[in-house]
Design a protein around this motif. Structure first.
Motif, PDB file in Angstrom:
ATOM      1  N   LEU A  62      -0.645   5.608   9.860  1.00  0.00           N
ATOM      2  CA  LEU A  62      -1.586   5.849  10.920  1.00  0.00           C
ATOM      3  C   LEU A  62      -2.309   4.496  11.600  1.00  0.00           C
ATOM      4  CD1 LEU A  62      -3.635   8.540   9.448  1.00  0.00           C
ATOM      5  CD2 LEU A  62      -2.471   8.911  11.469  1.00  0.00           C
ATOM      6  N   THR A  63      -2.065   3.424  10.580  1.00  0.00           N
ATOM      7  CA  THR A  63      -2.721   1.970  11.338  1.00  0.00           C
ATOM      8  C   THR A  63      -1.718   1.479  12.357  1.00  0.00           C
ATOM      9  OG1 THR A  63      -1.802   0.875   9.666  1.00  0.00           O
ATOM     10  CG2 THR A  63      -4.013   1.565   9.207  1.00  0.00           C
ATOM     11  N   LYS A  64      -0.438   1.844  12.332  1.00  0.00           N
ATOM     12  CA  LYS A  64       0.713   1.217  13.143  1.00  0.00           C
ATOM     13  C   LYS A  64       1.809   2.213  13.944  1.00  0.00           C
ATOM     14  CE  LYS A  64       3.858  -0.482   9.896  1.00  0.00           C
ATOM     15  NZ  LYS A  64       3.727  -1.442   8.658  1.00  0.00           N
ATOM     16  N   ASP A  65       2.023   3.411  13.296  1.00  0.00           N
ATOM     17  CA  ASP A  65       2.817   4.174  13.912  1.00  0.00           C
ATOM     18  C   ASP A  65       2.188   5.179  14.888  1.00  0.00           C
ATOM     19  OD1 ASP A  65       4.682   3.119  12.254  1.00  0.00           O
ATOM     20  OD2 ASP A  65       4.246   4.657  10.742  1.00  0.00           O
ATOM     21  N   LYS A  97     -10.660   1.224  12.418  1.00  0.00           N
ATOM     22  CA  LYS A  97     -10.395   1.473  13.963  1.00  0.00           C
ATOM     23  C   LYS A  97      -9.143   1.867  14.519  1.00  0.00           C
ATOM     24  CE  LYS A  97     -14.194  -0.667  15.583  1.00  0.00           C
ATOM     25  NZ  LYS A  97     -14.960  -1.828  16.330  1.00  0.00           N
ATOM     26  N   LEU A  98      -8.001   1.356  14.095  1.00  0.00           N
ATOM     27  CA  LEU A  98      -6.843   1.589  14.669  1.00  0.00           C
ATOM     28  C   LEU A  98      -6.394   2.932  14.529  1.00  0.00           C
ATOM     29  CD1 LEU A  98      -4.926  -1.664  13.396  1.00  0.00           C
ATOM     30  CD2 LEU A  98      -5.691  -1.273  15.797  1.00  0.00           C
ATOM     31  N   VAL A  99      -7.062   3.504  13.216  1.00  0.00           N
ATOM     32  CA  VAL A  99      -6.452   5.041  12.744  1.00  0.00           C
ATOM     33  C   VAL A  99      -7.183   5.824  13.840  1.00  0.00           C
ATOM     34  CG1 VAL A  99      -6.902   6.721  11.110  1.00  0.00           C
ATOM     35  CG2 VAL A  99      -6.313   4.422  10.371  1.00  0.00           C
ATOM     36  N   ALA A 102       0.922  -1.231  -0.037  1.00  0.00           N
ATOM     37  CA  ALA A 102      -0.063  -0.305   0.017  1.00  0.00           C
ATOM     38  C   ALA A 102       0.989   1.294   0.038  1.00  0.00           C
ATOM     39  CB  ALA A 102      -1.132   0.067   1.189  1.00  0.00           C
ATOM     40  N   GLN A 103       1.877   1.054   1.122  1.00  0.00           N
ATOM     41  CA  GLN A 103       2.762   2.402   0.933  1.00  0.00           C
ATOM     42  C   GLN A 103       3.448   2.559  -0.398  1.00  0.00           C
ATOM     43  OE1 GLN A 103       6.082   2.136   3.407  1.00  0.00           O
ATOM     44  NE2 GLN A 103       5.661   4.489   4.262  1.00  0.00           N
ATOM     45  N   ALA A 111      -8.805   5.042   2.104  1.00  0.00           N
ATOM     46  CA  ALA A 111      -7.494   4.172   1.457  1.00  0.00           C
ATOM     47  C   ALA A 111      -7.062   3.287   2.431  1.00  0.00           C
ATOM     48  CB  ALA A 111      -6.368   5.111   0.995  1.00  0.00           C
ATOM     49  N   VAL A 112      -7.812   3.273   3.511  1.00  0.00           N
ATOM     50  CA  VAL A 112      -7.381   2.180   4.630  1.00  0.00           C
ATOM     51  C   VAL A 112      -8.246   0.865   4.461  1.00  0.00           C
ATOM     52  CG1 VAL A 112      -7.095   1.946   7.075  1.00  0.00           C
ATOM     53  CG2 VAL A 112      -6.359   4.036   6.201  1.00  0.00           C
ATOM     54  N   HIS A 113      -7.542  -0.184   4.773  1.00  0.00           N
ATOM     55  CA  HIS A 113      -8.356  -1.580   4.930  1.00  0.00           C
ATOM     56  C   HIS A 113      -9.447  -1.434   5.878  1.00  0.00           C
ATOM     57  CE1 HIS A 113      -9.594  -5.516   5.094  1.00  0.00           C
ATOM     58  NE2 HIS A 113      -9.028  -5.854   4.155  1.00  0.00           N
TER      59      HIS A 113
END
Length: 277
Positions: A139-142, A171-173, A43-44, A164-166
């Protein structure tokens, strides 16, 4: 709605024609698990390539932000208050630079998934470290708190980013954002809505899941219903202030067509009293 320039806000989803219903209903096959995993892992890279191809020319500067989101002005307790904004998913700065020009009393944290996009932000002549801090972030992990102090942000803009996020990671974001937003702070959201023209144009073999598709360049897009978005935010501890579809028609000059665009425009708040400064 016959005009090709106005827009309507509504709580009801766009009604599809029979032809559109048939087209959406006919697409049952999902992209294989292997390819889905590859898209997630790359994705990145895919967004970085997007910015390599388009540099800063793809998106227009968003001078509509303060018109649509009066909170950017109204949420100050007093006029000279410095507003701290986090632009989550800043791209090349199409939203933040018009804001920095218009309002001298804001400080902006700006982050993006793509290192290349962040580099473009830093190269912009309007970028100055006294008023803006740009950094790369997934945003999903950092953890945002590595760059933004806990509970320090008045307003978060989340504009064409969450799509653009799965869906499994959305929710993680929001949990990540929740940590840096002040109690009483606001998230301003705008993104693709259910049955937007772009959703109906995907060709066979692009479907990743319900309302979730992959573009030809490998970037992905989710199309939000009001109900899905409200649930997502409420489950992460936010309260809804406004959550509406924006229906508008835009002219596709090349094809000479009026196309129906559907966006979701919403405001959510983090419960609690703002700290009086």
């Amino acid at each position: 709605m016959s005009s090709c320039d106005g827009q309507t806000k509504t709580s009801a989803a766009r009604v599809l024609t029979q032809e559109e219903l048939d087209r959406l209903g006919g697409e049952r096959t999902l992209v294989s698990d292997f390819k889905q995993m590859k898209l997630e892992n790359e994705a990145q890279k895919n967004w970085d390539l997007f910015y390599k191809r388009n540099t800063t020319n793809f998106f227009k500067d968003r001078h509509w932000t303060t018109r649509e989101f009066e909170e950017l002005k109204a949420c100050r307790e007093f006029e000279s208050q410095k507003l701290v904004i986090l632009e989550a998913g800043c791209g090349v700065g199409n939203c933040i630079f018009p804001l920095l020009e218009e309002d001298l009393n804001i400080f902006v944290y700006a982050c993006d998934f793509s290192p290349r996009a962040v580099e473009f932000v830093k190269q912009n002549p309007l970028y100055c470290p006294e008023r803006c801090c740009a950094f790369q972030c997934d945003l999903t992990k950092d953890d945002l708190m590595e760059n933004v102090p806990e509970g320090s942000v008045d307003v978060v803009t989340l504009i064409f980013v969450l799509s653009a996020v799965h869906p499994d990671k959305m929710k993680l974001v929001l949990e990540n954002i929740n940590k840096v937003l002040k109690p009483g702070g606001i998230i301003l959201f705008r993104d693709y809505g259910l049955y937007d023209h772009a959703m109906l144009r995907f060709k066979s073999g692009s479907k990743l899941g319900e309302n979730f598709y992959v573009r030809q360049d490998g970037t992905r897009s989710y199309f939000f219903s009001r109900e899905f978005l409200a649930e997502l935010f409420e489950e992460t501890g936010f309260q809804s202030i406004a959550n509406d579809y924006v229906l508008r028609e835009t002219v596709n000059k090349k094809e000479g067509l009026c196309v129906p665009r559907v966006f979701l425009q919403s405001k959510f708040t983090k419960p609690g009293q703002p700290q009086s400064s």
